[in-house]
Design an enzyme around this catalytic site. Structure first.
Site, PDB file in Angstrom:
ATOM      1  N   CYS A  55       5.622   0.655  -7.056  1.00 39.99           N
ATOM      2  CA  CYS A  55       4.761  -0.446  -6.573  1.00 39.99           C
ATOM      3  C   CYS A  55       4.703  -1.577  -7.592  1.00 39.99           C
ATOM      4  O   CYS A  55       4.714  -2.764  -7.222  1.00 39.99           O
ATOM      5  CB  CYS A  55       3.344   0.055  -6.301  1.00 39.99           C
ATOM      6  SG  CYS A  55       3.276   1.347  -5.055  1.00 39.99           S
ATOM      7  N   ARG A 138       5.214   2.239   2.603  1.00 43.42           N
ATOM      8  CA  ARG A 138       5.608   0.846   2.316  1.00 43.42           C
ATOM      9  C   ARG A 138       5.984   0.185   3.646  1.00 43.42           C
ATOM     10  O   ARG A 138       7.133   0.283   4.091  1.00 43.42           O
ATOM     11  CB  ARG A 138       6.790   0.816   1.337  1.00 43.42           C
ATOM     12  CG  ARG A 138       6.471   1.473   0.025  1.00 43.42           C
ATOM     13  CD  ARG A 138       7.624   1.437  -0.966  1.00 43.42           C
ATOM     14  NE  ARG A 138       7.382   2.436  -1.995  1.00 43.42           N
ATOM     15  CZ  ARG A 138       6.577   2.278  -3.033  1.00 43.42           C
ATOM     16  NH1 ARG A 138       5.950   1.123  -3.217  1.00 43.42           N
ATOM     17  NH2 ARG A 138       6.386   3.251  -3.901  1.00 43.42           N
TER      18      ARG A 138
HETATM   19  C1  BEZ Z   1       5.289   4.523  -6.968  1.00 36.93           C
HETATM   20  O1  BEZ Z   1       5.910   4.711  -7.998  1.00 36.93           O
HETATM   21  O2  BEZ Z   1       4.949   3.394  -6.604  1.00 36.93           O
HETATM   22  C2  BEZ Z   1       4.926   5.695  -6.116  1.00 36.93           C
HETATM   23  C3  BEZ Z   1       5.813   6.743  -6.046  1.00 36.93           C
HETATM   24  C4  BEZ Z   1       5.475   7.841  -5.273  1.00 36.93           C
HETATM   25  C5  BEZ Z   1       4.273   7.880  -4.589  1.00 36.93           C
HETATM   26  C6  BEZ Z   1       3.419   6.800  -4.652  1.00 36.93           C
HETATM   27  C7  BEZ Z   1       3.743   5.690  -5.414  1.00 36.93           C
END
Ligand code: BEZ
Length: 238
Positions: A55, A138
């Site tokens: 993110c 997402r």
């Molecule tokens: C992230 O790195 O943004 C992420 C990865 C897995 C689950 C939720 C967020």
């Protein structure tokens, strides 16, 4: 349905639907969505959680490219099911501490919705329980100036989005509207576009006989040239 099996079912918005309305608290103050964006394109996108690496990489790129989307007449609005103070702390951390792929001191100026109740995430089908019951996937909603959903893309939690593709989708949608054409696979401004199908046997015949200013691969598959300058002139602000 008896009480034991009763579930709350929220219909997910689909392409062509009016974007569901909501009011929300964001890092840029309260918003009324999509009404306050009438007249502009807007991309509403969700991310799973603040202070997570994928993110963070996405937010840095979106913030770094915000001006490019703005010039294409498109505002950005983010959402996660975190609270406002988490959002503020995360955005401050990004600006003050994160140096990634040559980007640093990146300020996220577009609104980030707090959605701790998950009301907005549920309204837009961003909670997909087989992926996560507690985090939004997402999701990316492209909403036109009349508040109609024109494209939707979903990615799982582990997969960061491709922002060149998001920009390409926006420009392709605007091009389709401006020139009443469709855009073929992998289309980029300057590539040939697809003209609407022949509506009669006579038009199909004319096209195959080369009587119209287009290239026909068969009667149902005809393309024409629109220069990149003409496309960009129509869809990008001066
Ligand atoms: C992230 O790195 O943004 C992420 C990865 C897995 C689950 C939720 C967020």
């Amino acid at each position: 349905m008896d009480n034991a099996t009763e579930t709350t079912v929220t219909a997910m918005p689909r392409i062509g639907d009016k974007a569901p309305s909501f009011t929300a608290v964001t890092t840029q103050g309260d918003i009324r969505f999509p009404e306050q964006y009438a007249g502009d394109w807007v991309i509403l996108f969700s991310h799973p959680a603040d202070f997570t690496p994928v993110c963070t990489s996405e937010f840095m790129i979106f913030a770094a490219r915000e001006e490019q989307f703005e010039k294409a007449g498109c505002k950005l609005v983010g959402l996660s099911v975190d609270g406002l103070y988490s959002h503020i702390a995360w955005l401050r951390t990004i600006k003050e501490k994160i140096d990634y792929k040559g980007m640093k001191n990146i300020e996220v100026k577009f609104p980030l919705i707090e959605d701790i109740t998950m009301n907005v995430a549920r309204l837009y089908g961003m909670i997909q329980p087989q992926e996560s019951a507690t985090k939004a996937v997402r999701a990316v909603f492209f909403i036109d100036p009349k508040g109609i959903i024109r494209a939707i893309i979903y990615y799982p939690l582990s997969l960061g989005r491709n922002f060149d593709e998001l920009y390409r989708v926006l420009i392709a949608l605007k091009t389709a509207d401006a020139f009443s054409v469709a855009t073929p696979a992998d289309w980029q401004p300057g590539d040939d576009v697809i003209v609407p199908p022949a509506g009669s046997c006579g038009v199909a015949q004319d096209r195959m006989e080369g009587k119209e200013d287009m290239t026909c691969h068969d009667w149902f598959f005809c393309t024409k040239k629109i220069d990149a300058d003409a496309v960009l002139g129509a869809v990008i602000k001066k």
